[in-house]
Design a protein around this motif. Sequence first.
Motif, PDB file in Angstrom:
ATOM      1  N   ASN A 147       0.825  -1.211   0.000  1.00 20.01           N
ATOM      2  CA  ASN A 147       0.000   0.000   0.000  1.00 20.01           C
ATOM      3  C   ASN A 147       0.858   1.259   0.000  1.00 20.01           C
ATOM      4  OD1 ASN A 147      -2.523   1.262   0.016  1.00 20.01           O
ATOM      5  ND2 ASN A 147      -2.526   1.480   2.238  1.00 20.01           N
ATOM      6  N   ILE A 148       1.990   1.251   0.737  1.00 23.25           N
ATOM      7  CA  ILE A 148       2.834   2.440   0.857  1.00 23.25           C
ATOM      8  C   ILE A 148       3.785   2.587  -0.334  1.00 23.25           C
ATOM      9  CG2 ILE A 148       4.635   3.541   2.255  1.00 23.25           C
ATOM     10  CD1 ILE A 148       3.339   2.189   4.713  1.00 23.25           C
ATOM     11  N   PHE A 149       4.402   1.476  -0.774  1.00 28.24           N
ATOM     12  CA  PHE A 149       5.391   1.537  -1.853  1.00 28.24           C
ATOM     13  C   PHE A 149       4.831   1.117  -3.210  1.00 28.24           C
ATOM     14  CE2 PHE A 149       8.103   1.545   1.825  1.00 28.24           C
ATOM     15  CZ  PHE A 149       9.202   2.299   1.447  1.00 28.24           C
ATOM     16  N   SER A 150       3.681   0.442  -3.198  1.00 24.29           N
ATOM     17  CA  SER A 150       3.011  -0.140  -4.370  1.00 24.29           C
ATOM     18  C   SER A 150       3.582  -1.523  -4.654  1.00 24.29           C
ATOM     19  CB  SER A 150       3.124   0.738  -5.622  1.00 24.29           C
ATOM     20  OG  SER A 150       4.301   0.479  -6.333  1.00 24.29           O
ATOM     21  N   PRO A 151       2.724  -2.459  -5.076  1.00 19.64           N
ATOM     22  CA  PRO A 151       3.173  -3.836  -5.334  1.00 19.64           C
ATOM     23  C   PRO A 151       4.293  -3.906  -6.360  1.00 19.64           C
ATOM     24  CG  PRO A 151       0.779  -3.722  -5.262  1.00 19.64           C
ATOM     25  CD  PRO A 151       1.271  -2.308  -5.257  1.00 19.64           C
ATOM     26  N   GLY A 152       4.319  -2.960  -7.310  1.00 17.55           N
ATOM     27  CA  GLY A 152       5.355  -2.979  -8.344  1.00 17.55           C
ATOM     28  C   GLY A 152       6.747  -2.743  -7.810  1.00 17.55           C
ATOM     29  N   ASN A 153       6.843  -2.177  -6.609  1.00 19.43           N
ATOM     30  CA  ASN A 153       8.159  -1.902  -6.024  1.00 19.43           C
ATOM     31  C   ASN A 153       8.619  -3.011  -5.075  1.00 19.43           C
ATOM     32  OD1 ASN A 153       8.415   0.464  -7.402  1.00 19.43           O
ATOM     33  ND2 ASN A 153       7.805   1.772  -5.713  1.00 19.43           N
ATOM     34  N   PHE A 154       7.842  -4.096  -5.013  1.00 22.78           N
ATOM     35  CA  PHE A 154       8.289  -5.259  -4.243  1.00 22.78           C
ATOM     36  C   PHE A 154       9.525  -5.836  -4.928  1.00 22.78           C
ATOM     37  CE2 PHE A 154       8.213  -9.951  -3.961  1.00 22.78           C
ATOM     38  CZ  PHE A 154       8.457 -10.081  -2.596  1.00 22.78           C
ATOM     39  N   TYR A 155      10.602  -6.031  -4.142  1.00 20.62           N
ATOM     40  CA  TYR A 155      11.858  -6.514  -4.723  1.00 20.62           C
ATOM     41  C   TYR A 155      12.083  -7.989  -4.431  1.00 20.62           C
ATOM     42  CZ  TYR A 155      16.714  -6.309  -6.268  1.00 20.62           C
ATOM     43  OH  TYR A 155      17.895  -6.512  -6.949  1.00 20.62           O
ATOM     44  N   ASN A 156      11.854  -8.381  -3.158  1.00 15.53           N
ATOM     45  CA  ASN A 156      12.039  -9.784  -2.823  1.00 15.53           C
ATOM     46  C   ASN A 156      11.616 -10.029  -1.382  1.00 15.53           C
ATOM     47  OD1 ASN A 156      12.779 -12.472  -3.124  1.00 15.53           O
ATOM     48  ND2 ASN A 156      14.674 -11.955  -4.205  1.00 15.53           N
ATOM     49  N   GLU A 157      11.499 -11.283  -1.049  1.00 17.21           N
ATOM     50  CA  GLU A 157      11.258 -11.708   0.331  1.00 17.21           C
ATOM     51  C   GLU A 157      12.351 -12.694   0.709  1.00 17.21           C
ATOM     52  OE1 GLU A 157       8.025 -14.177   3.112  1.00 17.21           O
ATOM     53  OE2 GLU A 157       7.558 -13.682   1.023  1.00 17.21           O
ATOM     54  N   LEU A 158      13.063 -12.407   1.810  1.00 17.94           N
ATOM     55  CA  LEU A 158      14.147 -13.255   2.247  1.00 17.94           C
ATOM     56  C   LEU A 158      13.729 -14.014   3.503  1.00 17.94           C
ATOM     57  CD1 LEU A 158      17.088 -10.706   1.861  1.00 17.94           C
ATOM     58  CD2 LEU A 158      16.198 -12.302   0.152  1.00 17.94           C
ATOM     59  N   ALA A 159      14.213 -15.232   3.629  1.00 18.96           N
ATOM     60  CA  ALA A 159      13.964 -16.036   4.829  1.00 18.96           C
ATOM     61  C   ALA A 159      15.228 -16.017   5.686  1.00 18.96           C
ATOM     62  CB  ALA A 159      13.596 -17.465   4.449  1.00 18.96           C
TER      63      ALA A 159
END
Length: 581
Positions: A467-479
């Motif tokens: 919501n704040i950065f927009s889904p298009g700015n999702f870079y990755n999810e790390l575990a």
Amino acid sequence: MPNKNRYERQFFAALQDIFVGAKVEGDSGFVNLMRIKARYYEQGVFPHLKADIDTALIPFPDFREELFDKLYTFFSRYFSESGSIYFRHTPNHQNIYEKVYTDDRDVMLFWKTHMLYYVKTDRIFTSLRVEVDDLVFFFDAGQMKLKRANEKREVIYSFVQKAQNGALHFSVEYSERGKTTKVDDILRELKQAGVKLEEDTLTRAFRVFEKQSEVDFFINKNARAFLEEQFDLWMYQYLFAGQNVWRADRLAQLQTLKEIARKIIAFIAQFEDELVRIWNKPKFVRNSHYVITLDKISDETLLDNLLNHPGMTAQIQEWIELGMVESGFDPKILKEKDLTGEIRQRQYQFLPLDTRYFPDLEFNILALFDDLDHALDGWLIHSENYQALNTNSLKFTGRIKACYIDPPFNLDSSDKFLYRTNYKDSNWATLLENRITISKDWLSQTGIIFVRCDYNGNWIVRSLLDNIFSPGNFYNELAINRIKKNVTDKGRRNIPAQFDNLFVYKRSQDSEYSNILKKLEQKRDAYWHAMDSAGIPGPRQVVIEGKTYYPPEGRHFTFPQKQVNEMYKEGRIRINPKDRK
């Protein structure tokens, strides 16, 4: 037949809640604002509003009871005991609180406090009479001050006296500088007063006192827009839920209801807007100091003065606590130079000098730098984090390359931590939203943000960042792998959590990154560490080889007795060989 003035009293009581709220003690800035808000209601809002309503009802006096009934029905849904304005009781949300989605924006996270600034959560303690095992306890909370911030602090009890009626009087306060409740001392004092009771009875009385209601403090970002929108939706539903034939006098009554409601909203919004301005006003810096490494001290005379300064004793103690030097360190070694003029013991050349220990030499140290602001390569700010971010926005907006946030996880209990972790989901989401939104402004156009969480809140964090950065700015999810422990959560059927989530978002879609991750070539060597954790709740003693051990004051053992027995047999717990403690 209902009491003629019942609805009127209910309405003004609800209205008073929004301006006065629960009675709070203390001397913090927020508490002072609440006192001003209470006076604003008592001296300004109440007399003027009552006079305006009386005037408006002159043409139709029979509408008075219904007017107050409808006003109470609407406003009571949004007024909380802390004076906060948000979705508190909305039974008809299925009809009027629907989130509208558009083709360009799909499903969004929607929570009831999203339009607020989260201030804090606290217990509003009041003096209380408690009966446990036929004994009467009276806890005096009159001197208990509201916490200035959202830190987690222990409640401390002290025995005062046994009253003539047999009640046991205790004073209550928040812990300062590590102070704890001395149960053994209290039991001894009670025995001297002729009262014999078990520790369990005393502890249960303490727990009953602490079960007073928690209150959430918020400030509405735009109270006028929020309440006017909600009133229009409620009015629409009210109009069409019943009769659909309207007389002229009935329409006039409803118009009066709307005008009075708008006037009430204006009174509320006037002060709430002032709270918003105060909350977002940059705060004064109470004090500041600098940490300068020894290699930057080029003036030999100044270095001599520092090494011989009375404050050097405290500075050396800090180095020892940080593991930078050994106990018994002699600062004279810092004057020994090799043939090139460098400190002979080069492992000490970057020892940090904190100017707070040398107040009379601080300006001499800072004078060594032509451009101090440029020379600084880091800032450490001790503050409530929202206020720190907001106050420094002008300086850092658009300048930060990377931001890492490791917020308090949204856990079920705060017992094992020095800060609060057990938020309501909506409160936690609001706390994060307030701070992540400002953090985004700090990032440069090629900046990147990392937010760490776990299974308790990853679903909230991902939606917030979208919501704040927009889904298009999702870079990755790390575990991130957790430290392996023989600890499981029965609520997850003994399946231990293996990792935390680290969400990575870009400031803009044009940003590209490489070599973010660095492989660790060596694993850290195993080492022994203490088995106690912060806080009182938890095991207060364990038995090993027939001897009873107790944790340090104000702490508890990490593992229960059964698990200690198992780990001791496996060689994963040992008695400290240095002092056998």
